[in-house]
Design a protein around this motif. Structure first.
Motif, short mmCIF file in Angstrom:
data_model
loop_
_atom_site.label_atom_id
_atom_site.label_comp_id
_atom_site.label_asym_id
_atom_site.label_seq_id
_atom_site.Cartn_x
_atom_site.Cartn_y
_atom_site.Cartn_z
N THR A 134 0.84 -1.20 0.00
CA THR A 134 0.00 0.00 0.00
C THR A 134 0.88 1.25 0.00
N ILE A 135 1.96 1.19 0.76
CA ILE A 135 2.89 2.34 0.82
C ILE A 135 3.48 2.58 -0.57
N LEU A 136 3.97 1.49 -1.19
CA LEU A 136 4.63 1.66 -2.49
C LEU A 136 3.63 2.10 -3.57
N ALA A 137 2.45 1.48 -3.57
CA ALA A 137 1.45 1.84 -4.59
C ALA A 137 1.01 3.29 -4.42
N SER A 138 0.85 3.73 -3.16
CA SER A 138 0.44 5.12 -2.92
C SER A 138 1.52 6.07 -3.42
N TYR A 139 2.76 5.69 -3.17
CA TYR A 139 3.89 6.52 -3.63
C TYR A 139 3.89 6.62 -5.15
N ILE A 140 3.67 5.49 -5.83
CA ILE A 140 3.63 5.48 -7.30
C ILE A 140 2.54 6.43 -7.80
N ARG A 141 1.36 6.32 -7.19
CA ARG A 141 0.23 7.20 -7.60
C ARG A 141 0.56 8.66 -7.32
N ARG A 142 1.05 8.94 -6.12
CA ARG A 142 1.34 10.33 -5.73
C ARG A 142 2.34 10.96 -6.69
N ARG A 143 3.37 10.18 -7.05
CA ARG A 143 4.39 10.72 -7.96
C ARG A 143 3.81 11.05 -9.32
N ARG A 144 2.74 10.33 -9.66
CA ARG A 144 2.08 10.62 -10.95
C ARG A 144 1.04 11.73 -10.80
N GLY A 145 0.95 12.28 -9.59
CA GLY A 145 -0.01 13.35 -9.35
C GLY A 145 -1.43 12.83 -9.17
N GLU A 146 -1.55 11.55 -8.83
CA GLU A 146 -2.88 10.96 -8.64
C GLU A 146 -3.14 10.71 -7.15
N GLN A 147 -4.42 10.50 -6.83
CA GLN A 147 -4.80 10.10 -5.48
C GLN A 147 -4.53 8.60 -5.31
N PRO A 148 -4.07 8.16 -4.13
CA PRO A 148 -3.91 6.72 -3.91
C PRO A 148 -5.24 5.99 -4.06
N VAL A 149 -5.17 4.74 -4.53
CA VAL A 149 -6.36 3.90 -4.67
C VAL A 149 -6.40 2.97 -3.45
N PRO A 150 -7.53 2.94 -2.73
CA PRO A 150 -7.56 2.12 -1.52
C PRO A 150 -7.43 0.63 -1.83
N TYR A 324 17.20 -9.49 -14.76
CA TYR A 324 15.93 -9.62 -15.49
C TYR A 324 14.73 -9.16 -14.65
N ALA A 325 14.91 -9.06 -13.33
CA ALA A 325 13.84 -8.47 -12.52
C ALA A 325 13.64 -7.03 -12.96
N ALA A 326 14.75 -6.34 -13.22
CA ALA A 326 14.68 -4.92 -13.59
C ALA A 326 13.80 -4.73 -14.82
N THR A 327 14.03 -5.53 -15.86
CA THR A 327 13.25 -5.33 -17.08
C THR A 327 11.83 -5.88 -16.92
N THR A 328 11.70 -6.98 -16.20
CA THR A 328 10.35 -7.51 -15.95
C THR A 328 9.48 -6.43 -15.32
N TYR A 329 10.00 -5.77 -14.29
CA TYR A 329 9.21 -4.74 -13.60
C TYR A 329 8.93 -3.56 -14.53
N THR A 330 9.95 -3.16 -15.29
CA THR A 330 9.76 -2.02 -16.21
C THR A 330 8.69 -2.35 -17.24
N PHE A 331 8.75 -3.56 -17.80
CA PHE A 331 7.77 -3.94 -18.83
C PHE A 331 6.35 -4.03 -18.25
N LEU A 332 6.27 -4.23 -16.93
CA LEU A 332 4.94 -4.27 -16.30
C LEU A 332 4.41 -2.86 -16.04
N GLY A 333 5.23 -1.85 -16.30
CA GLY A 333 4.78 -0.47 -16.10
C GLY A 333 5.25 0.15 -14.80
N ILE A 334 6.16 -0.55 -14.11
CA ILE A 334 6.69 0.00 -12.85
C ILE A 334 7.84 0.94 -13.20
#
Ligand SMILES: CC(C)(COP(=O)(O)OP(=O)(O)OC[C@H]1O[C@@H](n2cnc3c(N)ncnc32)[C@H](O)[C@@H]1OP(=O)(O)O)[C@@H](O)C(=O)NCCC(=O)NCCS
Length: 385
Positions: A134-150, A324-334
């Motif tokens: 939840t912490i990481l997902a909220s951070y991802i949203r906040r950085r994109r200028g979005e509200q966290p999704v519960p 390969y974790a690095a690219t796997t995550y990037t390709f998933l949109g992280i």
């Protein structure tokens, strides 16, 4: 450089067996959690089952899993205090700094603060494991200028993270991330887990130990190599630039992120899974040709091993988990700088299991150092220095 006649352990404590553990064993091309090789778990287990296994020593039965998942689900939500801190830090803080700080701050509201009993630490493990996505997902949203999704109570650990972080464009995202969390869940006495155990060894609490582990994981020689891999691939920029990059890198004794390991000498058993995910996801990827770059890079490094020192040639023989974790995550949109943070989400259960194991049979971890400085110096008054 080793000092002649020194009784000090090898530099970097290489080969030193510092403790016993029933949680995990790691040797060349071999990784098992509580007796189960990762090949037994990946593709079959849910992350929650593996977290339970690490914390309890056995896989859960149906009822145990249901109850464990219910507890995890219950504790996903962040308090207004943590949400406020996250919001403020998200403006300028890096992923790992935000995760470490919010996890550390969660001690202030933890009902078991100061209680290192098994029961209290088990409950803390659940709260920490539940909150981190939840912490990481909220951070991802906040950085994109979005509200966290519960959090969504109907979804499992990985699927809920996918939804909260907005990664659901790929229908395989939850399944792949579930496997990645399992692959990252535990790894013996790696630097961050050792750090956690040293802190736990002072009888400090789980939040203190895990916060310290975050600090160790951030470094580019450890989990930071996931983010380091993306930086390196970005810098190379194109498959055509790989050969010249490698030639220059070898001349400068550059350390290629995602290559080398202290324990794995021929193969990191996690890398084959991640490479498969990277291959699969690269097919839909519309951005820079990261997968092509990394395949060409691995080949170019292998072809030039003779130009390296024997020690370096041996190290680059192993492609480690981060590559390969690095690219796997990037390709998933992280975002490319948050791969290490994803690593931490998986590793939380492993860290917690080690803190509990340390506290169950604790003795202060306090090695010695061999002094190599000068002796017998005499005080010189400030005016004469
Ligand atoms: C993982 C790692 C820290 C293990 O380190 P280690 O066992 O202490 O090995 P050392 O750093 O002592 O390296 C021994 C030699 O190999 C070289 N080497 C190690 N990893 C290398 C790499 N990734 N690329 C190029 N050379 C490397 C060192 O420069 C050293 O060379 P030298 O003897 O000529 O000076 C190391 O391989 C590394 O830094 N890898 C890159 C970061 C990374 O991917 N970390 C994640 C690990 S899961």
């Amino acid at each position: 450089m080793a000092v002649e006649g020194s009784k000090a352990a090898p530099k970097g404590l290489e080969g030193v067996v510092a403790t016993t553990t029933a949680i995990c064993s790691v040797s060349d091309n071999f990784l098992q959690y509580r007796g189960y090789r990762i090949e037994e778990l990946v593709g079959k287990a849910e992350y929650e089952e593996v977290a339970y296994l690490l914390l309890n020593g056995e896989l859960p039965n149906k009822e145990e899993l249901r109850d464990f998942k219910a507890e995890l689900t219950k504790h996903r939500t962040l308090s207004p205090f943590l949400r406020g801190l996250l919001q403020e830090m998200s403006e300028t803080g890096t992923g790992m700094d935000v995760l470490r700080t919010v996890v550390s701050a969660s001690a202030a509201e933890d009902p078991g603060e100061g209680d290192n009993s098994r029961e209290a630490e088990y409950a803390k493990s659940i709260r920490l494991t539940a909150k981190l996505p939840t912490i990481l997902a909220s951070y991802i949203r906040r950085r994109r200028g979005e509200q966290p999704v519960p959090p969504d109570q109907t979804l499992g650990h990985a699927a809920n993270f996918v939804k909260m972080a907005g990664l659901d464009a790929n229908p395989r995202a939850a399944e792949i991330l579930n496997a990645c969390f399992i692959l990252q869940a535990e790894h013996g006495l790696n630097a961050s887990t050792f750090t956690a155990r040293v802190v736990a060894g002072t009888n400090a609490d789980m939040h203190a130990a895990v916060t310290a582990a975050f600090g160790a994981l951030k470094g580019p020689l450890h989990g930071g190599a996931t983010d380091g891999t993306m930086k390196m691939l970005d810098e190379i920029g194109s498959p055509d630039h790989v050969d010249s990059f490698v030639d220059k890198a070898i001349a400068q004794k550059y350390k290629f992120s995602g290559f080398g390991h202290r324990v794995y000498l021929t193969e990191d058993p996690r890398a084959k899974f991640l490479r498969r995910y990277a291959i699969e996801l690269s097919k839909e990827w519309k951005g820079k040709p990261y997968f092509e770059i990394q395949e060409r890079l691995a080949k170019a490094i292998a072809e030039r091993r003779a130009k390296m020192s024997p020690a370096a040639a041996a190290k680059v023989n192993v492609v480690n988990v981060d590559y390969y974790a690095a690219t796997t995550y990037t390709f998933l949109g992280i975002p490319a700088d948050l791969g290490t943070s994803i690593f931490a989400v998986g590793r939380m259960a492993g860290w917690c299991a080690h803190v509990m194991e340390q506290h169950a049979d604790n003795r202060l971890i306090r090695p010695e150092s061999e002094y190599t400085g000068p002796n017998g110096k005499r005080w010189v008054p400030l005016a004469e220095r």
